[in-house]
Write a protein that holds these residues in place. Sequence first.
Motif, PDB file in Angstrom:
ATOM      1  N   ILE A  97       3.035   2.330  -1.742  1.00  0.00           N
ATOM      2  CA  ILE A  97       1.884   2.745  -0.943  1.00  0.00           C
ATOM      3  C   ILE A  97       1.612   1.576   0.001  1.00  0.00           C
ATOM      4  N   SER A  98       1.653   1.840   1.304  1.00  0.00           N
ATOM      5  CA  SER A  98       1.567   0.768   2.298  1.00  0.00           C
ATOM      6  C   SER A  98       0.480  -0.224   1.961  1.00  0.00           C
ATOM      7  N   ASP A  99       0.827  -1.501   1.984  1.00  0.00           N
ATOM      8  CA  ASP A  99      -0.204  -2.528   1.909  1.00  0.00           C
ATOM      9  C   ASP A  99       0.062  -3.580   2.974  1.00  0.00           C
ATOM     10  N   ALA A 100      -0.757  -4.614   3.005  1.00  0.00           N
ATOM     11  CA  ALA A 100      -0.731  -5.523   4.147  1.00  0.00           C
ATOM     12  C   ALA A 100       0.412  -6.529   4.037  1.00  0.00           C
ATOM     13  N   THR A 149       0.925  -3.669   8.269  1.00  0.00           N
ATOM     14  CA  THR A 149       1.010  -2.999   6.976  1.00  0.00           C
ATOM     15  C   THR A 149       2.408  -2.428   6.866  1.00  0.00           C
ATOM     16  N   ILE A 194      -2.597   5.845  -4.527  1.00  0.00           N
ATOM     17  CA  ILE A 194      -3.736   6.169  -3.658  1.00  0.00           C
ATOM     18  C   ILE A 194      -4.793   6.898  -4.457  1.00  0.00           C
ATOM     19  N   THR A 241      -6.385  -2.241   2.754  1.00  0.00           N
ATOM     20  CA  THR A 241      -5.423  -1.137   2.818  1.00  0.00           C
ATOM     21  C   THR A 241      -5.825  -0.105   1.766  1.00  0.00           C
ATOM     22  N   TYR A 242      -4.992   0.912   1.556  1.00  0.00           N
ATOM     23  CA  TYR A 242      -5.321   1.985   0.614  1.00  0.00           C
ATOM     24  C   TYR A 242      -5.823   1.459  -0.726  1.00  0.00           C
ATOM     25  N   ARG A 243      -5.097   0.468  -1.241  1.00  0.00           N
ATOM     26  CA  ARG A 243      -5.298   0.140  -2.654  1.00  0.00           C
ATOM     27  C   ARG A 243      -5.244  -1.361  -2.899  1.00  0.00           C
ATOM     28  N   SER A 244      -5.335  -2.128  -1.811  1.00  0.00           N
ATOM     29  CA  SER A 244      -5.329  -3.579  -1.975  1.00  0.00           C
ATOM     30  C   SER A 244      -6.075  -4.219  -0.812  1.00  0.00           C
TER      31      SER A 244
END
Lengths: 333, 243
Positions: A227-230, A254, B23, B52-55
């Motif tokens: 799940i895309s993160d930075a 991201t 998510i 972001t979605y989860r971080s």
Amino acid sequence: MTLEVIRIGPLATIQDKGRFGFRAFGVSPAGPMDMGAFLLANALIGNEAGAAMVEFAGMGGEFLAQNALRCAVTGGDVRVEVDGRLVEPCTGFRVEPGGRVKIGALKDAQWGYLAVSGGIATPPVLGSRSTHLRFGLGGVDGRALREGDILPVGPQSDGPLLAYSREKPKEGEVTIRVIPGPQEDYFSDEVRAAFFSTPFTVSPRFDRMAMMLEGPLLPAEGGHDIISDATVPGSIQVPGSGKPLVLMAEGQTTGGYPKIATIIGADLPRLRQLRPGQSFRFEAVSVEEAEEAWRLSVKADRERLSKLKPAGPWMPGSERLLSLNLISGVWGG
Amino acid sequence: MTGDAKILPCGEQALTVELSRSIDEAVNRRVIALARDLEASPPEGLVELVPTYRSLLVRYDPLLTNGAAMTAELQARLAQTGKGESAKGGRLWHLPVLYGGEIGLDLDDLAKDKGLSREELIRIYTEAEYRVYMIGFAPGFAYLGGLPEILHTPRLKQPRADIPAGAIGIGGAQANVNSVIAPSGWRYIGWTPVRIFDEAREEPFLLRSGDLVRFHPVDEAEARERASREAAGETTVEPEALS
């Protein structure tokens, strides 16, 4: 006051320090690929530290100065000619009105810089003149420089011409230090071991966004989609091909690929300056070791800029050049 | 509620606070709550936050702090904000949409695929409330959660070139508003004249992570009128502050 681009290599752009504070809005800072070489170029001619300049990728170009300018070329060893006269890289020099600066190919680096007194004065976008090629922001219409571009130059004032004796990049095996993670647990012990034990080679596929590496394939047992993160500059993403991609100055903010490791700040400019075909190894360090390396590199950069010497003795071998009051330029400012 | 959070190094100048690997709206609320808490009282050396979605990515200056100190600080903040979220600092945007037309070119096909009339599809899309989970990919490009399940639609295998700014799209389980002209594999059902990104504007980016968005239909005359005001530098919508 202008600088005209007569000839130019690919991927040459206008850069200042970068466009900071917008990562949360999807915009990476851009800015120079080699911040040390950028700061040095401005310091050599007495510019403000963040004045915008031309960055070029491997191949230089030819430039026509409309008015008298102080200039400096940094980044690596390169042939620089001013109206047919050779000048040293990492040394401030003067160009007469109508004078031409010719920059050849970098011999031992990938990213080079041409700074001019007053800086390049293209309009700032979101507070920065840096070109972001991917988003078409900043510089000249957000694009790479082309033949015929006429670059505005900022107001002139007296300043010094300084010199720096650059150390050649060290011969022998290059080591690039990384901190494992944040998703190193997506990779098996064997793949992680191969990442550190086998050399990687810089592939010809690189730009200001990312550098692709050739070496052992890095299949992720946890899968190549997260799940895309930075991300950060220096994030090493591993897409489904198993070939790692290192994010650069214009890297996406991201991403949906697992990141096996992050290159430490002190070593990132060195990696960016490697040319296609050059190989190196990764070495794991702790956060504490990386912090110490960063402190040392910031200190070394500062010391380097504080120990610049006046350029010269000037040996133009020409009465005409001597009449241009070069010596006062050396000591001014 | 900090037990499941992981604080992971991203080099020596950033940490990722990973609250989950999937998510989930509750997770995203915690990300935003932590970001707002850090923004309201920034710890020494904080440089930048990227939710972001989860971080949450926390960038810091290692000359002013260090990874160990920042990790301890983040753990303490997580303990404070972990219980859940307050909407404090949240905003709700009402964005006008011209459905269909040249830009909303997939509207009729999508309605047909789903066995809905054009009007029903617009009603379902309009009644939902969307949440900005993350901004990335392009300047100001917002990934919106909250798309009703009947409207979930896979992306095209072959992206289309040059989808204009303001295009209202559907990609998988998410919605979006295109912020700049760009190629895209999303399906597009309409267009908002409101500029999501305008580099010349004092606030260049309209949306932030954690914002809520609702859409309402407008006719072509209103859309064009707003577009010309937006082109002149005006922002024609105001967010509702949530408390």
